[in-house]
Enzyme design. Structure first.
Site, PDB file in Angstrom:
ATOM      1  CG  ASP A 122      -2.126   0.958   0.888  1.00 17.45           C
ATOM      2  OD1 ASP A 122      -2.896   0.659  -0.042  1.00 17.45           O
ATOM      3  OD2 ASP A 122      -2.248   2.000   1.555  1.00 17.45           O
ATOM      4  CB  SER A 123       2.660   2.814  -2.156  1.00 16.09           C
ATOM      5  OG  SER A 123       2.059   2.188  -3.269  1.00 16.09           O
ATOM      6  N   GLY A 171       1.713   6.095 -12.312  1.00 19.15           N
ATOM      7  CA  GLY A 171       1.113   6.923 -11.261  1.00 19.15           C
ATOM      8  C   GLY A 171       1.608   8.366 -11.282  1.00 19.15           C
ATOM      9  CG  ASP A 190       6.735   7.101 -11.029  1.00 19.84           C
ATOM     10  OD1 ASP A 190       6.732   7.293  -9.799  1.00 19.84           O
ATOM     11  OD2 ASP A 190       6.932   5.980 -11.539  1.00 19.84           O
TER      12      ASP A 190
END
Ligand code: ITT
Length: 192
Positions: A69-70, A148, A150
């Protein structure tokens, strides 16, 4: 000795790609979670949500499972989107646009990526670790790599976004790579 089955408990293709590289040298048969398997992330922290996902997928598949989970916490937004990073909008492009729009009035662009990893076997938690990476939110997206957020996350002191780096560099300094550095010795302990 036969390889051990390990399910990557994620539906996020970007994460799955990174885990396949991170786990390349380990004696695991990497499996993906059942297609369409959904888990409600009811935790209040990254650690709680990683645990919920790892246990649910391990129970569903009967194999050991690794969950991640991040998310990205932005200082000027009081830590948002944080654990809601994937629920912030419905695509990577919209999430980026929304974050840049909300952050526009703020000169403070400080942000932090966090990654909680959990390995579970049934309801038993075997390993839990967390990794971090600090940086700044850029004013516009830069770079084509990664996934995402990034393209808008510039790592402190480096002046380039995760999306401008090759994967080896992101692995070396990124939140997931940093969590994995802590996971590695625990994995070794568990299997020797
Ligand atoms: P799973 O729960 O199925 O693993 P998810 O995408 O919903 O997939 P999370 O709930 O952990 O996963 O949400 C994490 C979001 O944070 C993810 O969708 C990305 O938008 C972002 N994120 C996490 N790690 C990232 C990274 O290394 N680079 C860019 N964005 C990242």
């Amino acid at each position: 000795m036969d390889n051990l089955p390990l399910v990557i408990a994620s539906g996020n293709q970007g994460k799955i790609r990174e885990f396949k590289k991170l786990l390349r040298d380990f004696p695991f048969d990497l499996l993906t979670q059942p297609v369409g398997f959904e888990i409600e992330e009811t935790g209040n922290t990254f650690v709680e949500n990683a645990r919920i996902k790892a246990i649910a997928v391990s129970q569903e598949t009967g194999n050991m499972a690794l969950a991640d989970d991040s998310g990205l916490s932005v200082e000027s937004l009081g830590g948002a989107p944080g654990i809601y990073s994937s629920r912030y909008a419905s695509s990577d492009k919209e999430r980026i646009q929304k974050l840049l729009a909300e952050l526009k009035p703020f000169p403070n662009r400080k942000a932090k990526f966090e990654c909680a990893l959990c390995i579970a076997s049934g309801e038993r938690v075997l390993i839990e670790v967390s990794g971090f990476c600090e940086g700044l939110i850029t004013s516009s997206p830069k770079g084509e790599n990664g996934f995402g957020y990034d393209p808008i996350f510039e790592v402190s002191g480096l002046g380039e976004t995760f999306a401008e780096m090759d994967y080896e560099k992101k692995k070396h300094i990124g939140h997931r790579g940093n969590a994995f550095k802590l996971l590695k010795p625990e994995l070794k302990k568990l299997f020797t």
